[in-house]
Design an enzyme around this catalytic site. Structure first.
Site, PDB file in Angstrom:
ATOM      1  N   ASP A   7       0.789  -1.400  -0.352  1.00 44.83           N
ATOM      2  CA  ASP A   7      -0.172  -0.130   0.056  1.00 44.83           C
ATOM      3  C   ASP A   7       0.562   1.329  -0.090  1.00 44.83           C
ATOM      4  OD1 ASP A   7      -2.764   1.561   0.280  1.00 44.83           O
ATOM      5  OD2 ASP A   7      -3.255  -0.611   1.127  1.00 44.83           O
ATOM      6  N   HIS A  33     -11.012  -3.403   3.244  1.00 41.01           N
ATOM      7  CA  HIS A  33     -10.599  -3.217   4.811  1.00 41.01           C
ATOM      8  C   HIS A  33     -11.242  -1.541   5.280  1.00 41.01           C
ATOM      9  CE1 HIS A  33      -8.020  -0.367   2.142  1.00 41.01           C
ATOM     10  NE2 HIS A  33      -7.869   0.376   3.276  1.00 41.01           N
ATOM     11  N   ASP A  34     -12.347  -1.252   3.347  1.00 41.46           N
ATOM     12  CA  ASP A  34     -12.920  -0.043   4.061  1.00 41.46           C
ATOM     13  C   ASP A  34     -14.471  -0.016   3.835  1.00 41.46           C
ATOM     14  OD1 ASP A  34     -10.885   2.132   4.801  1.00 41.46           O
ATOM     15  OD2 ASP A  34     -10.730   2.183   2.686  1.00 41.46           O
ATOM     16  N   GLU A  77      -6.520   3.466  -6.032  1.00 41.07           N
ATOM     17  CA  GLU A  77      -7.822   3.350  -5.329  1.00 41.07           C
ATOM     18  C   GLU A  77      -8.163   4.117  -6.004  1.00 41.07           C
ATOM     19  OE1 GLU A  77      -9.721   3.677  -1.001  1.00 41.07           O
ATOM     20  OE2 GLU A  77      -7.393   5.012  -1.247  1.00 41.07           O
ATOM     21  N   ASP A 131      -3.444   4.192  -2.444  1.00 42.31           N
ATOM     22  CA  ASP A 131      -4.581   4.889  -1.630  1.00 42.31           C
ATOM     23  C   ASP A 131      -4.955   6.255  -2.047  1.00 42.31           C
ATOM     24  OD1 ASP A 131      -5.606   4.587   1.150  1.00 42.31           O
ATOM     25  OD2 ASP A 131      -5.285   6.389   1.366  1.00 42.31           O
TER      26      ASP A 131
END
Length: 533
Positions: free
Chosen positions: A99, A325-326, A264, A201
């Protein structure tokens, strides 16, 4: 598979490092723990491991607030632990994706501490500082993704700084060439160590409007929705200049062989596909989250797939994501039976699939008591169902205490059914969703039609979504998914009569030969191999 890159024909598996495996008993997962569990990924059959942030951080947002882009936080281990993990993964044929969080740093990062020390500091322009409005308030109406204003006043220098997320996460100024070069150096640091790529991200946030115009109101917002949705994010993200930044980032990776850049990007399809860049010089894989927010029925899913396929630019490689994860876990969103259908959909569509840890077990969101809440978004906007903790709970490995995750107290509670829903139990069950995921990944590897073939829509009616996957002179595959609660019948095309049934989501229909009509049980998916041409 030599005619496609590994990130095209492979399956990506996301690990949230705090929750995968704890090796030292502190209740938090770490790099040694991930290394201990690589055999699970190999057994499952995935090709690449994507690890959420492991950099030094005060953990205000659990690693997405970084103080050093060139290090490893002690909670996860040491740099040598990462090097050992990387070597072991590569030795097993697994790629490793990190990430990368370039939009913002921690407010404890040395860059920001310098920047806020004085209006005249050399790093002042590394972040986004603005004078107050005429009334002394924030410079404009921009909102933070985790609630409240996106502007934080700094009394020492008399200006506001911008933070798209927490006030502890000030945004970098990506219009500053020095910022860009510093971040590209961070990429090179990890690329030189052998990392195979990055998931970037909030990539669409990096460039903000140079005039700092107010965002317009969102007419669809209602009380009870997230505060960030009160406004349309027209000027605070997805600005036209972002694409030159993405191209620069891609060029950094292109200086190394066989690396992947994933973005993302939470945008509608028509804006998402722009991130492939001019002449495919942008992100290799702008993450496609359309299935996460889809109404779970055959017609809407088919429309999303068709719209996405039609919007892809020439040379753009598709990808699909069901969870991360969100977001709420897929089994919570659609139910246990439909989670099997979802797995078959994800792993048979054209393009690269990304699997979120625990989804192969059919994990659901875990209830989090108020005193157990860790997520800052839930703390800032409680009671709206925005908390992300329920989808970040520890991986259950076996029936031992704490499910084999830790010898200490887990940082978040385990799934209540961990005594039976765990890797060891489901791996031994020939009809489990884990077994289904493993067989789907094996099927995807074995049949070129699935990992590189064309997508051909077949039929969408009466709760059934059916499509073909075709690759050259090889026999086509047909995928039929029943999203309904009752038995459905699908009239097959002439060349599909007598097809061989390769796999059912129920794992109990083996090598049947079909007639002219295919019968699907409620919430069942099937993969068929058609007759030779």
């Amino acid at each position: 598979m030599s005619d496609t890159a590994w990130w095209q024909h492979g399956t990506i598996y996301q690990v949230y490092p705090r929750s995968f495996q704890d090796s030292d008993g502190d209740g938090v997962g770490d790099l040694k723990g991930i290394r201990q569990r690589l055999d699970h990924l190999c057994w499952l059959g995935v090709d690449a491991l994507w690890i959420s942030p492991i950099y030094p951080s005060p953990m205000a947002d659990f690693g997405y607030d970084i103080t050093d882009y060139h290090g490893v936080d002690p909670i996860f281990g040491r740099m040598e632990d990462f090097d050992h993990l990387l070597a072991d993964a590569h030795g097993r044929g697994l790629k490793v994706i990190l990430d990368f969080v370039p939009n913002h740093t921690s407010d404890h990062h040395p860059w920001f501490m310098e920047s806020r020390s004085s209006r005249h500091n050399a790093k002042r322009d590394w972040y986004i500082w603005r004078d107050p409005a005429l009334d002394g308030g924030p410079p404009n109406n921009w909102l933070a993704n985790f609630g409240g204003s996106a502007w934080e006043y700094d009394p020492a220098t008399g200006q506001y700084y911008y933070h798209a997320f927490l006030k502890e996460q000030p945004d970098l100024n990506w219009r500053n060439p020095a910022v860009r070069e510093a971040m590209y150096d961070a990429l090179r640091f990890w690329l030189d160590r052998g990392v195979d790529g990055f998931r970037v991200d909030v990539l669409w946030h990096l460039i903000k409007d140079d005039q700092f115009r107010d965002n317009p109101p969102n007419p669809a917002w209602l009380p009870g929705h997230a505060g960030i949705d009160r406004l349309l994010q027209r000027y605070s993200c997805d600005r036209p200049e972002i694409h030159s930044v993405v191209a620069e980032m891609r060029a950094v990776l292109d200086a190394y062989s066989d690396r992947v850049l994933i973005g993302e990007i939470y945008l509608p399809i028509e804006r998402l596909v722009a991130y492939y860049g001019r002449d495919m010089a942008g992100a290799h894989l702008p993450f496609n989250f359309q299935l996460i927010f889809a109404a779970w029925n055959a017609r809407d899913i088919a429309r999303i797939v068709d719209d996405y396929e039609a919007a892809l630019p020439q040379g753009g490689w598709p990808n699909w994501v069901l969870g991360n994860h969100d977001q709420k876990r897929i089994a919570t969103r659609v139910g246990a039976a439909q989670a099997r259908v979802a797995a078959m959909l994800l792993l048979t569509l054209r393009g690269t699939p990304t699997l979120y840890y625990g989804d192969e077990l059919g994990l659901e969101n875990v209830p989090i008591a108020p005193e157990q809440v860790q997520d800052p978004w839930e703390k800032n906007e409680p009671g709206l169902g925005l908390g992300r903790d329920p989808a970040r709970t520890p991986m259950p490995w076996d029936e031992s205490e704490n499910a084999g995750f830790t010898l200490g107290k887990p940082w978040l509670p385990l799934n209540p059914d961990h005594a039976t829903r765990n890797v060891a139990a489901l791996a031994a069950d020939p009809n489990s969703i884990l077994t289904l995921c493993r067989q789907l990944i094996a099927l995807r590897r074995a049949y070129p039609a699935l990992h590189r073939g064309r997508y051909l829509p077949l039929r969408t009616e009466d709760d059934i979504f059916a499509f073909r996957r075709s690759c050259g002179q090889q026999r086509d595959l047909l995928v039929a998914l029943n999203f309904g609660q009752t038995v459905k019948r699908l009239a097959l095309p002439p060349d599909a009569a007598g097809a061989d049934l390769l796999l059912s989501t129920g794992l109990d229909r083996i090598r049947e030969s079909t007639g002219e009509v295919l019968q699907l049980r409620p919430r069942e998916g099937l993969v068929l191999q058609l007759m030779p041409r």
